[in-house]
Design an enzyme around this catalytic site. Sequence first.
Site, PDB file in Angstrom:
ATOM      1  N   ARG A  41       2.530 -34.478  98.966  1.00 30.18           N
ATOM      2  CA  ARG A  41       3.301 -34.703  97.732  1.00 30.18           C
ATOM      3  C   ARG A  41       4.421 -33.662  97.583  1.00 30.18           C
ATOM      4  O   ARG A  41       5.566 -33.989  97.271  1.00 30.18           O
ATOM      5  CB  ARG A  41       2.333 -34.626  96.544  1.00 30.18           C
ATOM      6  CG  ARG A  41       2.956 -34.637  95.167  1.00 30.18           C
ATOM      7  CD  ARG A  41       1.823 -34.525  94.144  1.00 30.18           C
ATOM      8  NE  ARG A  41       2.296 -34.448  92.780  1.00 30.18           N
ATOM      9  CZ  ARG A  41       2.599 -33.320  92.161  1.00 30.18           C
ATOM     10  NH1 ARG A  41       2.514 -32.156  92.798  1.00 30.18           N
ATOM     11  NH2 ARG A  41       2.999 -33.340  90.901  1.00 30.18           N
ATOM     12  N   HIS A  71     -39.010 -17.857  97.826  1.00 28.60           N
ATOM     13  CA  HIS A  71     -38.194 -18.902  98.452  1.00 28.60           C
ATOM     14  C   HIS A  71     -37.069 -18.205  99.211  1.00 28.60           C
ATOM     15  O   HIS A  71     -36.634 -17.113  98.820  1.00 28.60           O
ATOM     16  CB  HIS A  71     -37.638 -19.880  97.411  1.00 28.60           C
ATOM     17  CG  HIS A  71     -36.636 -19.259  96.495  1.00 28.60           C
ATOM     18  ND1 HIS A  71     -36.986 -18.485  95.411  1.00 28.60           N
ATOM     19  CD2 HIS A  71     -35.286 -19.264  96.536  1.00 28.60           C
ATOM     20  CE1 HIS A  71     -35.899 -18.055  94.818  1.00 28.60           C
ATOM     21  NE2 HIS A  71     -34.843 -18.519  95.475  1.00 28.60           N
ATOM     22  N   ASP A 125     -12.338 -25.430 108.033  1.00 30.08           N
ATOM     23  CA  ASP A 125     -12.946 -24.387 108.871  1.00 30.08           C
ATOM     24  C   ASP A 125     -12.306 -23.008 108.647  1.00 30.08           C
ATOM     25  O   ASP A 125     -12.902 -21.988 108.992  1.00 30.08           O
ATOM     26  CB  ASP A 125     -12.817 -24.750 110.360  1.00 30.08           C
ATOM     27  CG  ASP A 125     -13.456 -26.089 110.683  1.00 30.08           C
ATOM     28  OD1 ASP A 125     -14.296 -26.550 109.895  1.00 30.08           O
ATOM     29  OD2 ASP A 125     -13.096 -26.679 111.720  1.00 30.08           O
ATOM     30  N   ARG A 170     -40.356 -22.520  98.838  1.00 29.52           N
ATOM     31  CA  ARG A 170     -40.118 -22.909 100.232  1.00 29.52           C
ATOM     32  C   ARG A 170     -38.986 -22.117 100.864  1.00 29.52           C
ATOM     33  O   ARG A 170     -38.218 -21.442 100.185  1.00 29.52           O
ATOM     34  CB  ARG A 170     -39.728 -24.385 100.277  1.00 29.52           C
ATOM     35  CG  ARG A 170     -40.900 -25.316 100.292  1.00 29.52           C
ATOM     36  CD  ARG A 170     -40.400 -26.745 100.228  1.00 29.52           C
ATOM     37  NE  ARG A 170     -41.512 -27.671 100.344  1.00 29.52           N
ATOM     38  CZ  ARG A 170     -41.501 -28.903  99.878  1.00 29.52           C
ATOM     39  NH1 ARG A 170     -40.440 -29.358  99.230  1.00 29.52           N
ATOM     40  NH2 ARG A 170     -42.538 -29.686 100.037  1.00 29.52           N
ATOM     41  N   ALA A 194     -27.610 -15.942  99.979  1.00 25.62           N
ATOM     42  CA  ALA A 194     -28.507 -16.374 101.057  1.00 25.62           C
ATOM     43  C   ALA A 194     -29.389 -15.225 101.531  1.00 25.62           C
ATOM     44  O   ALA A 194     -28.998 -14.056 101.459  1.00 25.62           O
ATOM     45  CB  ALA A 194     -27.672 -16.908 102.221  1.00 25.62           C
ATOM     46  N   ARG A 241     -37.494 -26.573 105.080  1.00 22.73           N
ATOM     47  CA  ARG A 241     -36.831 -27.870 104.921  1.00 22.73           C
ATOM     48  C   ARG A 241     -35.388 -27.701 105.403  1.00 22.73           C
ATOM     49  O   ARG A 241     -34.739 -26.689 105.104  1.00 22.73           O
ATOM     50  CB  ARG A 241     -36.843 -28.313 103.456  1.00 22.73           C
ATOM     51  CG  ARG A 241     -38.237 -28.624 102.928  1.00 22.73           C
ATOM     52  CD  ARG A 241     -38.853 -29.778 103.727  1.00 22.73           C
ATOM     53  NE  ARG A 241     -40.094 -30.268 103.130  1.00 22.73           N
ATOM     54  CZ  ARG A 241     -41.316 -29.907 103.514  1.00 22.73           C
ATOM     55  NH1 ARG A 241     -41.477 -28.997 104.464  1.00 22.73           N
ATOM     56  NH2 ARG A 241     -42.392 -30.430 102.946  1.00 22.73           N
ATOM     57  N   GLY A 290      -4.858 -28.462 112.002  1.00 24.53           N
ATOM     58  CA  GLY A 290      -5.366 -27.222 112.602  1.00 24.53           C
ATOM     59  C   GLY A 290      -4.653 -26.874 113.901  1.00 24.53           C
ATOM     60  O   GLY A 290      -3.558 -27.375 114.171  1.00 24.53           O
ATOM     61  N   MET A 344     -20.602 -26.712 107.980  1.00 25.99           N
ATOM     62  CA  MET A 344     -19.581 -27.021 109.003  1.00 25.99           C
ATOM     63  C   MET A 344     -18.755 -25.786 109.378  1.00 25.99           C
ATOM     64  O   MET A 344     -18.929 -24.720 108.798  1.00 25.99           O
ATOM     65  CB  MET A 344     -18.653 -28.115 108.492  1.00 25.99           C
ATOM     66  CG  MET A 344     -19.121 -29.511 108.824  1.00 25.99           C
ATOM     67  SD  MET A 344     -17.803 -30.686 108.451  1.00 25.99           S
ATOM     68  CE  MET A 344     -18.515 -32.175 109.118  1.00 25.99           C
ATOM     69  N   GLY A 345     -17.824 -25.964 110.289  1.00 29.76           N
ATOM     70  CA  GLY A 345     -16.953 -24.856 110.686  1.00 29.76           C
ATOM     71  C   GLY A 345     -16.580 -24.900 112.153  1.00 29.76           C
ATOM     72  O   GLY A 345     -15.920 -24.016 112.658  1.00 29.76           O
ATOM     73  N   ARG A 346     -17.067 -25.928 112.827  1.00 33.79           N
ATOM     74  CA  ARG A 346     -16.856 -26.068 114.281  1.00 33.79           C
ATOM     75  C   ARG A 346     -17.312 -24.793 114.998  1.00 33.79           C
ATOM     76  O   ARG A 346     -18.486 -24.447 114.863  1.00 33.79           O
ATOM     77  CB  ARG A 346     -15.388 -26.378 114.582  1.00 33.79           C
ATOM     78  CG  ARG A 346     -15.195 -26.992 115.965  1.00 33.79           C
ATOM     79  CD  ARG A 346     -13.754 -27.323 116.201  1.00 33.79           C
ATOM     80  NE  ARG A 346     -13.316 -28.471 115.435  1.00 33.79           N
ATOM     81  CZ  ARG A 346     -13.484 -29.728 115.813  1.00 33.79           C
ATOM     82  NH1 ARG A 346     -14.074 -29.998 116.945  1.00 33.79           N
ATOM     83  NH2 ARG A 346     -13.054 -30.713 115.058  1.00 33.79           N
TER      84      ARG A 346
HETATM   85  O1  F6P Z   1     -12.538 -29.282 111.824  1.00 35.42           O
HETATM   86  C1  F6P Z   1     -13.133 -29.815 110.685  1.00 35.42           C
HETATM   87  C2  F6P Z   1     -14.518 -30.310 110.993  1.00 35.42           C
HETATM   88  O2  F6P Z   1     -15.075 -30.835 109.811  1.00 35.42           O
HETATM   89  C3  F6P Z   1     -15.463 -29.300 111.630  1.00 35.42           C
HETATM   90  O3  F6P Z   1     -16.015 -28.415 110.675  1.00 35.42           O
HETATM   91  C4  F6P Z   1     -16.471 -30.186 112.289  1.00 35.42           C
HETATM   92  O4  F6P Z   1     -17.095 -29.538 113.365  1.00 35.42           O
HETATM   93  C5  F6P Z   1     -15.623 -31.341 112.746  1.00 35.42           C
HETATM   94  O5  F6P Z   1     -14.462 -31.351 111.946  1.00 35.42           O
HETATM   95  C6  F6P Z   1     -16.288 -32.685 112.645  1.00 35.42           C
HETATM   96  O6  F6P Z   1     -15.443 -33.627 113.208  1.00 35.42           O
HETATM   97  P1  F6P Z   1     -15.589 -35.190 112.995  1.00 35.42           P
HETATM   98  O7  F6P Z   1     -15.153 -35.520 111.600  1.00 35.42           O
HETATM   99  O8  F6P Z   1     -14.697 -35.778 114.016  1.00 35.42           O
HETATM  100  O9  F6P Z   1     -17.037 -35.518 113.178  1.00 35.42           O
END
Ligand code: F6P
Length: 323
Positions: A23, A218, A129, A164, A188, A246, A104, A171-173
């Site tokens: 935008r 927990h 990420d 528990r 945490a 879990r 990215g 996520m984060g690759r």
């Molecule tokens: O790069 C963003 C991301 O969400 C990563 O954190 C994750 O590993 C990857 O993309 C997942 O990719 P896709 O949506 O192709 O499964």
Amino acid sequence: MSVRRIGVLTSGGDAPGMNPCVRAVVRTALYHGVECYGIRRGWNGLINGDIVRLDEKSVAHTINRGGTILYTARSSEFMTEEGQRKAVSTCKFLGLDSIIAIGGDGTFRGALALSKYGINVIGIPGTIDNDISCTNYCIGFDTAANTAIECIDKLRDTMQSHERCSVVEVMGRNAGYLAMYVGLACGATAVLVPEEPIDFEKDVIEKIRQARFNGFTHYMIVVAEGAGKATEIAARIKEAIDLDPRVTVLGHIQRGGSPSGRDRVNATKMGYLAVELLLQGKTNRIVCTHEGGFTDVDIDEGLAMKKSIQQMEVDVLAAMTGI
Ligand code: F6P
């Protein structure tokens, strides 16, 4: 260098804030009397000529919308010379002289390839990420972190009631920025990230024991997906101390949702800056944040930079988790 027609695209994994950024690109371009076109489905759209003219109305009511109205894709074809030539010929045919690419590292590598054919390119970091080295902040990180924090807070309620252990995969690759930030925000018991070597006994088991000595019944273990699978971490905990954790894999839910205020404002500033850079005759740049402000770096330089988890975050986590 003349800038008459700008194409904007989103590529790679979507991130909340991409729409406010598109935008801002459109509105800034129009404000300066420059035409703006949306390239749909990432670099594939440039290869296939999947392009729409964007005006004031096309980006109305998008500032609060998650995802990307331009769609996104990871294009393997654009990584080939043939794909790049097709994209360049689309640019030439339509008279697109400049491309703004939001995404990215992979997106920026694509932009760099295009620039070799004489197209002006600007990259804007957009990924949950937060793993782009030349910038502290990437569009989408803030919203994704807040989404994960909200989910983990909910998990905590039920983990607390049942006394528990919970293992949550974030996520984060290959990067642990999101997991570290979220782990700090959620209090945490332990946070596992790929950037830090993991001694399972010391970094997980002893931390659970320490929490128990501190009166907790927990435990919340946050794992970056790049540091290991939550199911495997949970199995190792069970084997070591007979807890029955879990497992929750937060997954793609982290990429959705209305962008936070921070993501909206930063994305808007970055989109604005990208167009201003082009109008100043600059090309081959990545818009980034530096020392609390916004700046830009050369794409080559930006891609060669390295970043890691802030030492302060590591130190603070150690202090908060009691070891
Ligand atoms: O790069 C963003 C991301 O969400 C990563 O954190 C994750 O590993 C990857 O993309 C997942 O990719 P896709 O949506 O192709 O499964």
